[in-house]
Design a protein around this motif. Structure first.
Motif, PDB file in Angstrom:
ATOM      1  N   LEU A 132       0.794  -0.898  -0.250  1.00  0.00           N
ATOM      2  CA  LEU A 132      -0.179   0.010  -0.002  1.00  0.00           C
ATOM      3  C   LEU A 132       0.953   0.853   0.141  1.00  0.00           C
ATOM      4  O   LEU A 132       1.904   1.527   0.805  1.00  0.00           O
ATOM      5  N   SER A 133       0.330   1.745  -1.346  1.00  0.00           N
ATOM      6  CA  SER A 133       1.490   2.781  -0.908  1.00  0.00           C
ATOM      7  C   SER A 133       1.171   4.283   0.039  1.00  0.00           C
ATOM      8  O   SER A 133       0.288   4.228   0.506  1.00  0.00           O
ATOM      9  N   LEU A 134       2.218   4.975   0.371  1.00  0.00           N
ATOM     10  CA  LEU A 134       1.682   6.401   0.908  1.00  0.00           C
ATOM     11  C   LEU A 134       0.527   6.684   0.589  1.00  0.00           C
ATOM     12  O   LEU A 134       0.671   7.097  -0.486  1.00  0.00           O
ATOM     13  N   HIS A 135       0.083   6.997   1.423  1.00  0.00           N
ATOM     14  CA  HIS A 135      -1.424   7.595   1.953  1.00  0.00           C
ATOM     15  C   HIS A 135      -1.699   8.475   3.236  1.00  0.00           C
ATOM     16  O   HIS A 135      -1.815   7.974   3.680  1.00  0.00           O
ATOM     17  N   GLN A 136      -3.256   8.956   2.738  1.00  0.00           N
ATOM     18  CA  GLN A 136      -3.369   9.890   3.654  1.00  0.00           C
ATOM     19  C   GLN A 136      -5.334   9.375   3.839  1.00  0.00           C
ATOM     20  O   GLN A 136      -5.908   9.109   2.421  1.00  0.00           O
ATOM     21  N   ASP A 137      -5.895   8.807   4.597  1.00  0.00           N
ATOM     22  CA  ASP A 137      -7.168   8.273   5.141  1.00  0.00           C
ATOM     23  C   ASP A 137      -7.885   9.695   5.455  1.00  0.00           C
ATOM     24  O   ASP A 137      -8.296  10.229   6.479  1.00  0.00           O
ATOM     25  N   ARG A 138      -8.357   9.857   4.281  1.00  0.00           N
ATOM     26  CA  ARG A 138      -9.121  11.414   4.066  1.00  0.00           C
ATOM     27  C   ARG A 138     -10.775  11.483   3.421  1.00  0.00           C
ATOM     28  O   ARG A 138     -10.814  12.501   3.101  1.00  0.00           O
ATOM     29  N   ASP A 139     -11.105  10.109   3.272  1.00  0.00           N
ATOM     30  CA  ASP A 139     -12.443  10.242   2.278  1.00  0.00           C
ATOM     31  C   ASP A 139     -13.767   9.834   3.782  1.00  0.00           C
ATOM     32  O   ASP A 139     -14.617  10.112   3.239  1.00  0.00           O
ATOM     33  N   GLU A 140     -13.117  10.175   4.712  1.00  0.00           N
ATOM     34  CA  GLU A 140     -14.343  10.464   6.065  1.00  0.00           C
ATOM     35  C   GLU A 140     -14.393  11.609   5.999  1.00  0.00           C
ATOM     36  O   GLU A 140     -13.824  12.713   5.913  1.00  0.00           O
ATOM     37  N   LEU A 141     -15.843  11.771   6.703  1.00  0.00           N
ATOM     38  CA  LEU A 141     -16.326  13.135   7.130  1.00  0.00           C
ATOM     39  C   LEU A 141     -15.817  14.230   8.643  1.00  0.00           C
ATOM     40  O   LEU A 141     -15.759  14.994   8.425  1.00  0.00           O
ATOM     41  N   ASP A 142     -15.426  13.000   9.160  1.00  0.00           N
ATOM     42  CA  ASP A 142     -15.483  13.788  11.175  1.00  0.00           C
ATOM     43  C   ASP A 142     -14.073  12.784  11.239  1.00  0.00           C
ATOM     44  O   ASP A 142     -13.244  11.761  11.487  1.00  0.00           O
ATOM     45  N   PHE A 143     -13.632  13.795  11.269  1.00  0.00           N
ATOM     46  CA  PHE A 143     -11.726  13.719  11.685  1.00  0.00           C
ATOM     47  C   PHE A 143     -11.009  13.644  12.961  1.00  0.00           C
ATOM     48  O   PHE A 143     -10.068  12.935  13.372  1.00  0.00           O
ATOM     49  N   SER A 144     -12.284  14.392  13.798  1.00  0.00           N
ATOM     50  CA  SER A 144     -12.300  14.240  14.947  1.00  0.00           C
ATOM     51  C   SER A 144     -12.600  12.675  15.754  1.00  0.00           C
ATOM     52  O   SER A 144     -11.700  12.052  16.469  1.00  0.00           O
ATOM     53  N   ALA A 145     -12.937  11.684  14.927  1.00  0.00           N
ATOM     54  CA  ALA A 145     -13.046  10.416  15.441  1.00  0.00           C
ATOM     55  C   ALA A 145     -11.564   9.744  14.904  1.00  0.00           C
ATOM     56  O   ALA A 145     -11.231  10.019  14.223  1.00  0.00           O
ATOM     57  N   PRO A 146     -11.187   8.285  15.725  1.00  0.00           N
ATOM     58  CA  PRO A 146      -9.829   8.108  15.414  1.00  0.00           C
ATOM     59  C   PRO A 146      -9.904   7.029  14.357  1.00  0.00           C
ATOM     60  O   PRO A 146     -11.557   6.538  13.898  1.00  0.00           O
ATOM     61  N   ILE A 147      -9.110   6.178  14.056  1.00  0.00           N
ATOM     62  CA  ILE A 147      -9.248   5.044  13.119  1.00  0.00           C
ATOM     63  C   ILE A 147      -8.420   3.832  14.165  1.00  0.00           C
ATOM     64  O   ILE A 147      -7.605   3.888  14.797  1.00  0.00           O
TER      65      ILE A 147
END
Ligand code: MD3
Ligand code: FE
Length: 217
Positions: A132-147
């Motif tokens: 998996l190449s270097l990326h950000q997870d930013r398709d979620e609406l709420d970045f205040s929730a963790p992954i």
């Protein structure tokens, strides 16, 4: 609830490693429930099989993926998004199993994120050479929730970078049963996975499975 997932008697459980101010590896946190989680993945893939999605560039990803929960992450030539319907089956994604939800909530709570209610779980399957190449997870609406991420099977080397793609990344081995929680200031850090090496795991053979819980909507 946390006690169900934390067992001092099992080797490899209980270690906590800080990757950042709000990113923590819980070594072996999923081990006590690994067999149950794998059985659930077997049921999920009967409903929504693993598939190699196309990137917006038109190339198939080397990682095969499926989803469970209300929303599933998909990619095609038009881009990345979350959908309620699996585009391959035309049916809703399989429900999130109770053991998945309990694990995600317990791991989040353990690292200071109370009341985590994921509505999406992306399941990645790696075979030797998958990366998996270097990326950000930013398709979620709420970045205040963790992954919350759970690794099972063959070990992988995880790359943990910074907020810019060019920031130097550190390498962290992720082993069978490890759980990572990242949120807050670390939520948008670049990350990736190096090509999986040819190895054998007693439960999963040559495979690695990683699932990530998200609050997408
Ligand atoms: C730390 N999955 O599905 S999980 C993904 O192993 C994804 O399959 C990887 O990246 C996998 O989007 C990594 C562990 C992880 C994931 C994202 C992070 C740790 C992270 C984002 C920021 C910091
Ligand atoms: Fe990611």
């Amino acid at each position: 609830m946390t006690e169900d997932f934390f067992c001092d008697a099992l080797p490899g459980t209980g270690g906590r490693e800080s990757l950042g101010a709000q990113a923590v590896v819980l070594r072996g946190f999923a081990l006590p429930r690994a067999a149950e989680l794998l059985a659930d993945i077997g049921r999920i893939e009967q409903i929504s099989p693993f598939r190699h999605m196309l990137t917006p560039g038109g190339l198939p990803m080397s990682v095969a993926l499926t989803n469970c929960g209300l929303l599933g992450w998909t990619s095609d030539r038009h881009g990345y998004r979350y959908t309620r319907i699996d585009p391959q089956t035309g049916q809703p994604w399989p429900a999130m199993p109770e053991a998945f939800l309990q694990l995600a909530r317990a791991a989040a709570q353990e690292t200071g994120f109370d009341a985590f209610e994921p509505d999406a779980c992306l399941v990645n399957r790696y075979l030797p050479g998958s990366r998996l190449s270097l990326h950000q997870d930013r398709d979620e609406l709420d970045f205040s929730a963790p992954i919350v991420s759970v690794s099972l099977g063959v070990p992988a080397v995880f790359l943990f970078g910074g907020l810019r793609r060019s920031d130097k990344a550190t390498r962290i081995p992720l082993l069978h049963g490890d759980v990572v929680v990242w949120g807050g200031v670390d939520r948008l850090r670049y990350h990736g996975v190096l090509p999986l090496k040819e190895q054998q795991h007693p439960l999963l053979g040559r495979q690695r499975v990683n699932f990530t819980f998200r609050k997408a909507a």
